[in-house]
Every structure is written in C-alpha cells, then in structure tokens.
Design an enzyme around this catalytic site. Structure first.
Site, PDB file in Angstrom:
ATOM      1  N   ASP A  48       0.592  -1.157  -0.074  1.00 16.40           N
ATOM      2  CA  ASP A  48       0.021  -0.014   0.259  1.00 16.40           C
ATOM      3  C   ASP A  48       0.784   1.166   0.178  1.00 16.40           C
ATOM      4  OD1 ASP A  48       1.136   0.460   2.342  1.00 16.40           O
ATOM      5  OD2 ASP A  48      -0.957   0.542   3.415  1.00 16.40           O
ATOM      6  N   SER A  49       2.403   0.802  -0.246  1.00 22.01           N
ATOM      7  CA  SER A  49       3.064   2.477  -0.357  1.00 22.01           C
ATOM      8  C   SER A  49       2.991   2.372  -2.162  1.00 22.01           C
ATOM      9  CB  SER A  49       4.675   1.610  -0.267  1.00 22.01           C
ATOM     10  OG  SER A  49       4.672   0.785  -0.793  1.00 22.01           O
ATOM     11  N   ASP A  87      -1.377  -5.986  -0.196  1.00 19.26           N
ATOM     12  CA  ASP A  87      -1.544  -5.248   1.082  1.00 19.26           C
ATOM     13  C   ASP A  87      -3.080  -5.436   1.609  1.00 19.26           C
ATOM     14  OD1 ASP A  87       0.918  -4.547   3.085  1.00 19.26           O
ATOM     15  OD2 ASP A  87       1.656  -3.575   2.035  1.00 19.26           O
ATOM     16  N   LYS A 117      -0.662  -9.373   3.087  1.00 19.00           N
ATOM     17  CA  LYS A 117      -0.113  -8.686   4.415  1.00 19.00           C
ATOM     18  C   LYS A 117      -0.842  -7.436   5.250  1.00 19.00           C
ATOM     19  CE  LYS A 117       3.347  -5.792   3.604  1.00 19.00           C
ATOM     20  NZ  LYS A 117       3.086  -4.821   4.147  1.00 19.00           N
ATOM     21  N   GLU A 119      -0.612  -5.111   8.607  1.00 17.15           N
ATOM     22  CA  GLU A 119      -0.149  -4.918   9.469  1.00 17.15           C
ATOM     23  C   GLU A 119      -0.687  -4.894  11.376  1.00 17.15           C
ATOM     24  OE1 GLU A 119       0.903  -0.294   8.988  1.00 17.15           O
ATOM     25  OE2 GLU A 119       1.544  -0.966   6.866  1.00 17.15           O
ATOM     26  N   GLU A 186      10.507  -3.998   9.551  1.00 19.38           N
ATOM     27  CA  GLU A 186       9.833  -3.249   9.176  1.00 19.38           C
ATOM     28  C   GLU A 186      10.926  -1.897  10.851  1.00 19.38           C
ATOM     29  OE1 GLU A 186       6.968  -0.807   6.381  1.00 19.38           O
ATOM     30  OE2 GLU A 186       8.096   1.546   6.153  1.00 19.38           O
TER      31      GLU A 186
HETATM   32  O1  KIV Z   1       3.790  -1.164   2.119  1.00 17.10           O
HETATM   33  C1  KIV Z   1       4.478  -1.242   1.608  1.00 17.10           C
HETATM   34  O2  KIV Z   1       5.272  -1.554   0.792  1.00 17.10           O
HETATM   35  C2  KIV Z   1       5.114  -2.262   2.179  1.00 17.10           C
HETATM   36  C3  KIV Z   1       6.603  -2.778   2.551  1.00 17.10           C
HETATM   37  C4  KIV Z   1       7.888  -1.555   3.126  1.00 17.10           C
HETATM   38  C5  KIV Z   1       6.899  -3.467   3.471  1.00 17.10           C
HETATM   39  O3  KIV Z   1       4.705  -2.576   3.532  1.00 17.10           O
END
Ligand code: KIV
Length: 303
Positions: A48-49, A87, A117, A119, A186
C-alpha cells in the site's frame, strides 16, 4: 527465459531453513511486475506504499481496497509466475473476522494475489488465524507499521526501548502461532531483528532491519530512484537513478519538439507521390520530397 514456478509458502520456509535469502520487491503495475519477474525476484509485494509512490498521497491511509485490487490485477498480469502478496489497506481489517475475510478474499479472487499482508501483532492474531483457516496465506508486518503513523508519531525506528523490543518479539510469536507464513520487520534495530528471526521458524523479511533477517524487501521506486523529488533513506541501497534518466529524456523530447528536431522523416509514413499530387496538388513536397512529413497519412499505419 525458462518458465519459473511461483514460490509457495512451504518453499519460503525451506529457504529459511537452508539459509537461502528471500528477495522481495514491491510492484504496482504491469511493467514493474514484469521487469521484477524477468529479473528473478522471489516475491512481489503489491504494497500500500502505492499511496505514497504512485498515487501521490502523504501516507498509505487513503489507499482503498478497490485501489489495491486494481493494482494487484495489473501486477498479476505482469508476473504470472511469481508469488504475489497484496497489502490489506487501512481499515479493511481489525473490523471483525467476516469483513476481514471478505476483503482479503477480494485481493485473491479478483486481484490474483497468492497471499495478503497485514500490519499488526498480537492485536490482529485472531483475524490472522481466521484467514489462515479459510485458506488465505498471511504475511505479518510489525515494527514500523505505516498505517499507524499518526499513532506512532512519525516514521521512526521501532524497538529501541526494552519494553518495546520485548513486545515486538511477543507480536512476532503471536503471528507465528496464528499461522502467518512470514513476517515483515520494518525499521527496527538490527539486534532486535536478529533476535526475532532466531526465535521463529517462519521467515522474516526486513526493510530497514539490518542484515540478520531471512530476506529483504525494498520499494520499487526507492531501489530505482524513480521519484521526484527523491528522498534519500539510510536503509535503502539505490541501484539506478531512473528519476534523473527519465527527467533528462523527457527534457530532450521537449527540446526536440520545440526545435522541430522530432519527428524526422524516418518517423513519418509516406504516401504514393502520384496520389499526393492528385489529392493535394502542388509539389506535395517539403524538405525531403515525397517521403516528407507533409505526405503522412494521418491516423494510418503506426508500426
Ligand atoms: O507497502 C509497502 O510497500 C510495504 C513495504 C514497505 C514492506 O509494506
């Protein structure tokens, strides 16, 4: 290039046991995914970056599930032979098991991801185990968790104090017990990342977590300096400066258009001189004669 078989979560665990480092990179669209696959990456993360590096937000918080599904689809088309993790964006979990399951399922069914993924640590363990029971592989993510940036008070290294370090280890163990197949660490200190890695049988993938993790992940745009303005980060090694290359190339194009150096005769499509004469009369010639730009059939053959 020989056809690659996508990794499985079993293979990832074996890689930890045999000491083979896992390479992971983010990608958000077809070309970035295709290039990453061609380069031999083990795992692609549709992070989600996306919000920061592609959509221009200040944080990952505005990224929606629809955004993630849309971009995961493009990545899956570009990297059909690579293990893809997508994500779960902000507030699409921690909202009850059923809703979490429905949201995670969209990333797999519509997006084409092989895993999701999330968090969080012990606080999301129940949701993680519900997903795993439903057949959805989950990658955990602890340490700096960007979706909680406002709660954490900024993007700072985690686990520097004893209590914080201890609770990070407990979070990692809770995720493993809940069935996560791996954990992203992270922005945590190197000794803490090493300690977490040694206590788990599932792999850790580090970003800003030093040398002791089982694998490493970087953001596509950081690795390639594909951003403007580009912001240096201590934990990133940049392997190319695409930002400068792209800006230079676009600047050269603008200059060529303004000076009429582009397009040249070789970029234009000719027409039979006789037809030019009949249709448009006159010489039908400019600079280079019948093949000149004035004899181009507009909208014609683009090859
Ligand atoms: O969203 C993302 O790119 C991430 C990485 C920084 C691990 O969670």
């Amino acid at each position: 290039m020989p056809m690659k078989h996508p990794l499985t979560i079993t293979k990832l665990k074996t890689m930890k046991q045999s000491g083979e480092p896992i390479s992971m990179l983010t990608a958000y669209d077809y070309p970035s995914a295709k290039l990453a696959e061609e380069a031999g990456i083990d795992v692609i993360l549709v992070g989600d970056s996306l919000g920061n590096v592609v959509l221009g937000y200040d944080t990952t918080i505005p990224v929606t599930l629809d955004d993630m599904v849309y971009h995961t689809k493009a990545v899956a088309r570009g990297a059909a032979h690579t293990f893809i993790v997508a994500d779960m964006p902000f507030a699409t979990y921690r909202i009850g098991k059923e809703a979490t399951l429905r949201n995670a399922a969209r990333l797999m069914q519509e997006g084409g991801a092989q895993a999701v993924k999330m968090e969080g640590g012990a606080d999301i363990a129940e949701e993680v185990s519900a997903l795993v029971r439903a057949g959805i592989p989950v990658l955990g993510h602890i340490g700096l968790t960007p979706q909680s940036v406002h709660q954490l008070g900024g993007y700072r290294v985690q686990g520097k104090q004893e209590r914080e370090a201890q609770s990070l280890i407990e979070d990692a163990q809770a995720l493993e017990a809940a069935g996560a197949f791996g954990i992203v660490l992270e922005l945590v200190t190197e000794p803490l990342a090493e300690a977490v890695t040694s206590k788990l049988s599932i792999p850790t993938i580090g970003i800003g977590a030093g040398r002791g993790c089982d694998g490493q992940v970087l953001v596509f745009h950081d690795l390639l300096q594909y951003a403007s303005p580009y912001r240096e980060k201590r934990f990133v090694k940049t392997y190319a400066d695409l930002g400068t290359t792209i800006r230079g190339a676009i600047g050269a194009y603008v200059g060529d258009v303004k000076s009429r150096a582009f397009p040249e005769q070789k970029h234009a499509f000719p027409m039979e001189q006789e037809l030019v004469q009949r249709l448009y009369g006159g010489g039908g010639e400019r600079d280079g004669g019948p093949d000149s730009a004035s004899s181009v059939v507009k909208g014609g053959d683009r090859s």
